[in-house]
Design an enzyme around this catalytic site. Structure first.
Site, PDB file in Angstrom:
ATOM      1  N   LYS A 175     -17.308  30.374   5.036  1.00  0.00           N
ATOM      2  CA  LYS A 175     -17.492  31.783   5.359  1.00  0.00           C
ATOM      3  C   LYS A 175     -17.705  32.576   4.064  1.00  0.00           C
ATOM      4  O   LYS A 175     -17.195  32.186   3.029  1.00  0.00           O
ATOM      5  CB  LYS A 175     -16.267  32.327   6.108  1.00  0.00           C
ATOM      6  CG  LYS A 175     -15.856  31.521   7.338  1.00  0.00           C
ATOM      7  CD  LYS A 175     -16.821  31.704   8.480  1.00  0.00           C
ATOM      8  CE  LYS A 175     -16.325  30.961   9.728  1.00  0.00           C
ATOM      9  NZ  LYS A 175     -17.200  31.147  10.894  1.00  0.00           N
ATOM     10  N   HIS A 293     -22.770  21.317  17.104  1.00  0.00           N
ATOM     11  CA  HIS A 293     -22.264  22.658  17.397  1.00  0.00           C
ATOM     12  C   HIS A 293     -22.785  23.083  18.763  1.00  0.00           C
ATOM     13  O   HIS A 293     -23.930  22.792  19.112  1.00  0.00           O
ATOM     14  CB  HIS A 293     -22.708  23.648  16.316  1.00  0.00           C
ATOM     15  CG  HIS A 293     -21.901  24.906  16.306  1.00  0.00           C
ATOM     16  ND1 HIS A 293     -22.005  25.867  17.288  1.00  0.00           N
ATOM     17  CD2 HIS A 293     -20.971  25.373  15.432  1.00  0.00           C
ATOM     18  CE1 HIS A 293     -21.170  26.860  17.025  1.00  0.00           C
ATOM     19  NE2 HIS A 293     -20.527  26.586  15.910  1.00  0.00           N
TER      20      HIS A 293
END
Length: 474
Positions: A175, A293
């Site tokens: 992140k 994902h």
């Protein structure tokens, strides 16, 4: 030109519109071992009989259309049609029911999830006679499963490649997910791996943007992995997202990463099952693990009355191919009822799963020794969640702490260390026979006494909880 008459031909062609239930509702039918079975939650429009609505689903997802057609005489509809063989009322729901439909195996192309879904869910969800429709579960017969490769490697092969046993694997999503340069991205990867994580990963929407082209990211990440491995003596990895505008570009990116034993990542729903199956076969041929994902899944699976349940998407992914897939966390920021989540986690990992309606499993599923898929718990989790995560998911899972690593007040490496210490403490406590759900807080506090990194993480996130009622329950 001579040809053999079907049963329909012997009756003769009768033009016009007739009720679907006259042809596609067959309550006396016994499903075959080779049939694909589907359980649909059906909400018909007011005034539409249950039998007609269920038969309409069977018809429109197999051989039927709105009127009889002359070319019906050129085939044998009794052989190829889908059949609604049972209707199950739902307690407390006067306008809903479960329709069980059997599809002959000859309706589907071998080894093609794309074709299977195009038939079963491709058109019928827009049918006007239905107020809502949800595909709750599929039973895939062994005969059809044997036409699929499945996961490139599976759980045991991954364990052997990594030489890590007896505990969940520990990861982190870098992140912020967008905006970092390739060099700074590689720095974050190195710090997390050096701090004690097994993996780091790209997020779902980092592909090859102007601020960070894929080739630059791959090279800086490779340097980070090699440096962290040399310093820690452990095998490390990073999930490189190769999702791309075209299959050719996707394979080019995967090929580039092959030489340094990379782990490949793919957004299987946004990219599509054809692309995913292609990539999965390439990963098996080249010895690369494939991380999946599930970006976009909640568009299809979150509403209780309409869409496709994630247990169906999970089965399709196991057939198409992937070594691990995100499943939710139960305790984190994302939707996930515990019983439902554990149901589809078992469908991903186990070889034989019995019907269990308490967990949303409508059919017994035999996977015919197809390799299992490791569950990935990710989304809003931190060190205080570790005991529950270990208890819920067991060893064959990847626990991914993005903000729960990079949000540590001392930085990335201490954040990784805090998570590793918490995990090791929970595994030791479990192996000693302690109850992780009941004693989890004490276990974490005891470990924090000798780990300042864990103590700082515990203090930062002690008040953070995500206590919302799950929308998708049994």
């Amino acid at each position: 030109m001579a040809y053999t008459q079907s049963k329909s031909q012997k009756v003769g062609y009768q033009a016009g519109v007739k009720d679907y239930r006259l042809t596609y509702y067959t309550p006396d039918y016994t499903p075959k071992d080779t049939d694909i079975l589907a359980a649909f939650r059906v909400t018909p429009q007011p005034g539409v009989p249950f039998e007609e609505a269920a038969a309409a689903v069977a018809a429109e997802s197999s051989t039927g259309t709105w009127t009889t057609v002359w070319t019906d005489l050129l085939t044998d509809l009794d052989r190829y049609k889908g059949r609604c063989y049972d209707i199950e009322p739902l307690p407390g729901e006067d306008n809903q029911f479960i329709a069980y439909i059997a599809y002959p195996l000859d309706l589907f192309e071998e080894g093609s999830v794309t074709n299977m879904l195009t038939s079963i869910v491709g058109n019928v969800f827009g049918f006007k006679a239905l107020k809502a429709l949800r595909l709750e579960d599929l039973r895939i017969p062994v005969a059809y499963l044997k036409t699929f490769q499945g996961p490139p490697h599976g759980i045991q092969v991954e364990r052997d490649k990594l030489n890590k046993y007896g505990r969940p694997l520990l990861g982190c999503t870098i992140k912020p997910k967008l905006g970092l340069s390739a060099k700074n991205y590689g720095r974050a990867v190195y710090e997390c791996l050096r701090g004690g994580l097994d993996f780091t990963k790209d997020d779902e929407n980092i592909n090859s943007q102007p601020f960070q082209r894929w080739r630059d990211r791959f090279l800086f990440v490779a340097d980070a992995i090699h440096k962290a491995q040399a310093e820690t003596g452990e095998i490390k990895g990073h999930y490189l997202n190769v999702t791309a505008p075209t299959c050719e570009e996707m394979l080019k990116r995967a090929e580039f990463a092959k030489d340094w034993n990379a782990i490949i990542m793919h957004d299987f729903l946004t990219a599509g099952f054809t692309a995913n199956t292609t990539l999965s076969k390439g990963c098996r041929d080249n010895g690369m693990l494939l991380h999946i994902h599930r970006a976009m899944h909640a568009v299809m699976d979150r509403q209780k009355n309409h869409g496709i349940h994630f247990r169906v998407l999970a089965k399709c992914l196991r057939m198409s191919g992937g070594d691990h897939i995100h499943t939710g966390t139960v305790v984190g920021k994302l939707e996930g009822d515990k019983a439902v989540t554990l149901g589809f986690v078992d469908l991903l990992r186990e070889n034989y799963i019995e019907q269990d309606r308490s967990r949303g499993i409508y059919f017994t599923q035999d996977w015919a020794s197809m390799p299992g898929v490791m569950a990935v718990a990710s989304g809003g989790i931190h060190v205080w969640h570790m005991p529950a995560l270990v208890d819920i998911f067991g060893d064959d899972a990847v626990l991914q702490f993005g903000g729960g690593t990079l949000g540590h007040p001392w930085g990335n490496a201490p954040g990784a260390t805090a998570n590793r210490v918490a995990l090791e403490a929970c595994i030791q406590a479990r192996n000693e026979g302690r109850d992780l759900m009941r004693e989890g807080g004490d276990i974490i506090r005891e470990a924090a006494r000798w780990s300042p990194e864990l103590a700082a993480a515990c203090e930062l996130w002690k008040e953070i909880k995500f206590e919302f009622e799950a929308q998708d329950t049994i």
